[in-house]
Design a protein around this motif. Structure first.
Motif, PDB file in Angstrom:
ATOM      1  N   ILE A  62      48.373  67.399 -10.008  1.00 24.17           N
ATOM      2  CA  ILE A  62      47.322  66.680 -10.742  1.00 24.17           C
ATOM      3  C   ILE A  62      47.162  67.260 -12.147  1.00 24.17           C
ATOM      4  CG2 ILE A  62      44.830  66.251 -10.820  1.00 24.17           C
ATOM      5  CD1 ILE A  62      44.972  66.017  -7.730  1.00 24.17           C
ATOM      6  N   ALA A  63      47.153  68.585 -12.264  1.00 24.13           N
ATOM      7  CA  ALA A  63      47.015  69.210 -13.582  1.00 24.13           C
ATOM      8  C   ALA A  63      48.205  68.862 -14.479  1.00 24.13           C
ATOM      9  CB  ALA A  63      46.883  70.724 -13.440  1.00 24.13           C
ATOM     10  N   GLY A  64      49.395  68.846 -13.913  1.00 25.60           N
ATOM     11  CA  GLY A  64      50.575  68.459 -14.690  1.00 25.60           C
ATOM     12  C   GLY A  64      50.518  67.014 -15.143  1.00 25.60           C
ATOM     13  N   GLY A  65      50.055  66.134 -14.266  1.00 28.14           N
ATOM     14  CA  GLY A  65      49.924  64.725 -14.634  1.00 28.14           C
ATOM     15  C   GLY A  65      48.898  64.508 -15.732  1.00 28.14           C
ATOM     16  N   VAL A  66      47.773  65.202 -15.629  1.00 27.84           N
ATOM     17  CA  VAL A  66      46.740  65.079 -16.662  1.00 27.84           C
ATOM     18  C   VAL A  66      47.261  65.628 -17.989  1.00 27.84           C
ATOM     19  CG1 VAL A  66      44.462  65.951 -17.367  1.00 27.84           C
ATOM     20  CG2 VAL A  66      44.801  65.060 -15.070  1.00 27.84           C
ATOM     21  N   GLY A  67      47.950  66.758 -17.940  1.00 28.16           N
ATOM     22  CA  GLY A  67      48.521  67.330 -19.165  1.00 28.16           C
ATOM     23  C   GLY A  67      49.543  66.409 -19.802  1.00 28.16           C
ATOM     24  N   ALA A  68      50.391  65.806 -18.990  1.00 22.63           N
ATOM     25  CA  ALA A  68      51.394  64.866 -19.522  1.00 22.63           C
ATOM     26  C   ALA A  68      50.714  63.630 -20.099  1.00 22.63           C
ATOM     27  CB  ALA A  68      52.362  64.464 -18.414  1.00 22.63           C
ATOM     28  N   TRP A  69      49.652  63.148 -19.440  1.00 20.13           N
ATOM     29  CA  TRP A  69      48.945  61.969 -19.929  1.00 20.13           C
ATOM     30  C   TRP A  69      48.332  62.246 -21.298  1.00 20.13           C
ATOM     31  CZ3 TRP A  69      43.794  60.499 -20.849  1.00 20.13           C
ATOM     32  CH2 TRP A  69      43.607  59.121 -20.973  1.00 20.13           C
ATOM     33  N   PHE A  70      47.700  63.420 -21.466  1.00 20.64           N
ATOM     34  CA  PHE A  70      47.106  63.761 -22.747  1.00 20.64           C
ATOM     35  C   PHE A  70      48.171  63.973 -23.820  1.00 20.64           C
ATOM     36  CE2 PHE A  70      43.126  64.999 -20.478  1.00 20.64           C
ATOM     37  CZ  PHE A  70      42.290  64.157 -21.179  1.00 20.64           C
ATOM     38  N   SER A  71      49.287  64.582 -23.466  1.00 20.99           N
ATOM     39  CA  SER A  71      50.318  64.839 -24.474  1.00 20.99           C
ATOM     40  C   SER A  71      51.021  63.559 -24.916  1.00 20.99           C
ATOM     41  CB  SER A  71      51.341  65.845 -23.953  1.00 20.99           C
ATOM     42  OG  SER A  71      52.109  65.272 -22.918  1.00 20.99           O
ATOM     43  N   GLN A  72      50.975  62.512 -24.119  1.00 18.10           N
ATOM     44  CA  GLN A  72      51.618  61.251 -24.482  1.00 18.10           C
ATOM     45  C   GLN A  72      50.648  60.282 -25.151  1.00 18.10           C
ATOM     46  OE1 GLN A  72      53.195  59.913 -20.768  1.00 18.10           O
ATOM     47  NE2 GLN A  72      54.808  61.448 -20.741  1.00 18.10           N
ATOM     48  N   GLY A  73      49.441  60.731 -25.468  1.00 20.63           N
ATOM     49  CA  GLY A  73      48.441  59.873 -26.080  1.00 20.63           C
ATOM     50  C   GLY A  73      48.887  59.300 -27.413  1.00 20.63           C
ATOM     51  N   LYS A  74      49.564  60.109 -28.229  1.00 20.73           N
ATOM     52  CA  LYS A  74      49.998  59.603 -29.534  1.00 20.73           C
ATOM     53  C   LYS A  74      51.048  58.508 -29.379  1.00 20.73           C
ATOM     54  CE  LYS A  74      53.229  63.425 -30.038  1.00 20.73           C
ATOM     55  NZ  LYS A  74      53.566  64.620 -30.753  1.00 20.73           N
ATOM     56  N   HIS A  75      51.875  58.598 -28.332  1.00 16.87           N
ATOM     57  CA  HIS A  75      52.881  57.556 -28.100  1.00 16.87           C
ATOM     58  C   HIS A  75      52.216  56.249 -27.644  1.00 16.87           C
ATOM     59  CE1 HIS A  75      55.997  60.490 -28.685  1.00 16.87           C
ATOM     60  NE2 HIS A  75      55.449  61.269 -27.767  1.00 16.87           N
ATOM     61  N   ARG A  76      51.187  56.354 -26.794  1.00 20.76           N
ATOM     62  CA  ARG A  76      50.468  55.153 -26.372  1.00 20.76           C
ATOM     63  C   ARG A  76      49.744  54.507 -27.547  1.00 20.76           C
ATOM     64  NH1 ARG A  76      49.197  58.588 -22.281  1.00 20.76           N
ATOM     65  NH2 ARG A  76      47.081  58.859 -23.046  1.00 20.76           N
ATOM     66  N   LYS A  77      49.206  55.331 -28.446  1.00 21.56           N
ATOM     67  CA  LYS A  77      48.526  54.805 -29.632  1.00 21.56           C
ATOM     68  C   LYS A  77      49.509  54.048 -30.523  1.00 21.56           C
ATOM     69  CE  LYS A  77      45.677  56.283 -33.508  1.00 21.56           C
ATOM     70  NZ  LYS A  77      45.045  57.433 -34.169  1.00 21.56           N
ATOM     71  N   MET A  78      50.697  54.615 -30.734  1.00 24.52           N
ATOM     72  CA  MET A  78      51.710  53.946 -31.551  1.00 24.52           C
ATOM     73  C   MET A  78      52.165  52.649 -30.886  1.00 24.52           C
ATOM     74  SD  MET A  78      52.043  55.571 -34.336  1.00 24.52           S
ATOM     75  CE  MET A  78      53.532  54.875 -34.983  1.00 24.52           C
ATOM     76  N   GLU A  79      52.280  52.642 -29.568  1.00 20.99           N
ATOM     77  CA  GLU A  79      52.686  51.427 -28.861  1.00 20.99           C
ATOM     78  C   GLU A  79      51.646  50.323 -29.049  1.00 20.99           C
ATOM     79  OE1 GLU A  79      53.855  49.856 -24.401  1.00 20.99           O
ATOM     80  OE2 GLU A  79      53.356  51.956 -24.713  1.00 20.99           O
ATOM     81  N   ARG A  80      50.374  50.675 -28.956  1.00 18.77           N
ATOM     82  CA  ARG A  80      49.327  49.677 -29.201  1.00 18.77           C
ATOM     83  C   ARG A  80      49.417  49.132 -30.616  1.00 18.77           C
ATOM     84  NH1 ARG A  80      46.171  53.379 -26.221  1.00 18.77           N
ATOM     85  NH2 ARG A  80      45.360  54.285 -28.141  1.00 18.77           N
ATOM     86  N   LYS A  81      49.688  50.001 -31.581  1.00 18.74           N
ATOM     87  CA  LYS A  81      49.823  49.569 -32.980  1.00 18.74           C
ATOM     88  C   LYS A  81      50.998  48.610 -33.124  1.00 18.74           C
ATOM     89  CE  LYS A  81      51.043  51.326 -37.509  1.00 18.74           C
ATOM     90  NZ  LYS A  81      51.627  52.449 -38.209  1.00 18.74           N
ATOM     91  N   TYR A  82      52.131  48.955 -32.522  1.00 18.83           N
ATOM     92  CA  TYR A  82      53.320  48.103 -32.623  1.00 18.83           C
ATOM     93  C   TYR A  82      53.103  46.759 -31.926  1.00 18.83           C
ATOM     94  CZ  TYR A  82      55.822  52.146 -34.440  1.00 18.83           C
ATOM     95  OH  TYR A  82      56.229  53.197 -35.202  1.00 18.83           O
ATOM     96  N   LYS A  83      52.387  46.758 -30.823  1.00 16.97           N
ATOM     97  CA  LYS A  83      52.102  45.496 -30.123  1.00 16.97           C
ATOM     98  C   LYS A  83      51.207  44.599 -30.964  1.00 16.97           C
ATOM     99  CE  LYS A  83      52.744  46.761 -25.324  1.00 16.97           C
ATOM    100  NZ  LYS A  83      52.113  46.899 -24.008  1.00 16.97           N
ATOM    101  N   ARG A  84      50.194  45.187 -31.617  1.00 13.31           N
ATOM    102  CA  ARG A  84      49.336  44.390 -32.506  1.00 13.31           C
ATOM    103  C   ARG A  84      50.149  43.812 -33.658  1.00 13.31           C
ATOM    104  NH1 ARG A  84      45.581  48.659 -31.824  1.00 13.31           N
ATOM    105  NH2 ARG A  84      46.288  49.580 -33.765  1.00 13.31           N
TER     106      ARG A  84
END
Length: 114
Positions: A62-84
């Motif tokens: 669970i801790a590893g999953g949460v850490g990976a989710w937080f570290s990939q936040g910038k990639h999800r933000k860029m994906e939302r930007k590209y989709k818009r």
């Protein structure tokens, strides 16, 4: 098919190891939360050792999953930007195509005569 085979190759040995671990560590082990008075029964939880081992593994996952989710936040933000941006460009292309079909000249395609 290959994905299923890989999951079997990975999860079957893992399941065998976990079952062997659970069978070998059935003795009760205390978990003491009071570090200054370890004999305090109010802050001691007794459970089989394999429960503590599996709980520690689950917390690590669970801790590893949460850490990976937080570290990939910038990639999800860029994906939302590209989709818009893609949605906006798709709308503009459809609008230009519709205007061309209607016989209108879109503003982007008109030449300014200055």
């Amino acid at each position: 098919m290959i994905r299923r085979l890989v999951s079997i190759v990975i999860f079957l040995p893992l399941a065998i190891v976990l079952i062997a671990l659970a069978v070998a560590n059935r003795e009760t082990a205390p978990l003491r939360f009071d570090v200054f008075n370890p004999d305090n029964p109010a802050l001691t939880v007794n459970a089989p050792l394999f429960v503590w081992l599996l709980a520690a593994a689950a917390l690590g996952i669970i801790a590893g999953g949460v850490g990976a989710w937080f570290s990939q936040g910038k990639h999800r933000k860029m994906e939302r930007k590209y989709k818009r941006e893609a949605r906006k460009l798709r709308f503009e292309a459809e609008d230009t195509r519709r205007k061309a079909d209607d016989g209108e000249t879109p503003l982007a395609l008109t030449r300014s005569t200055s």
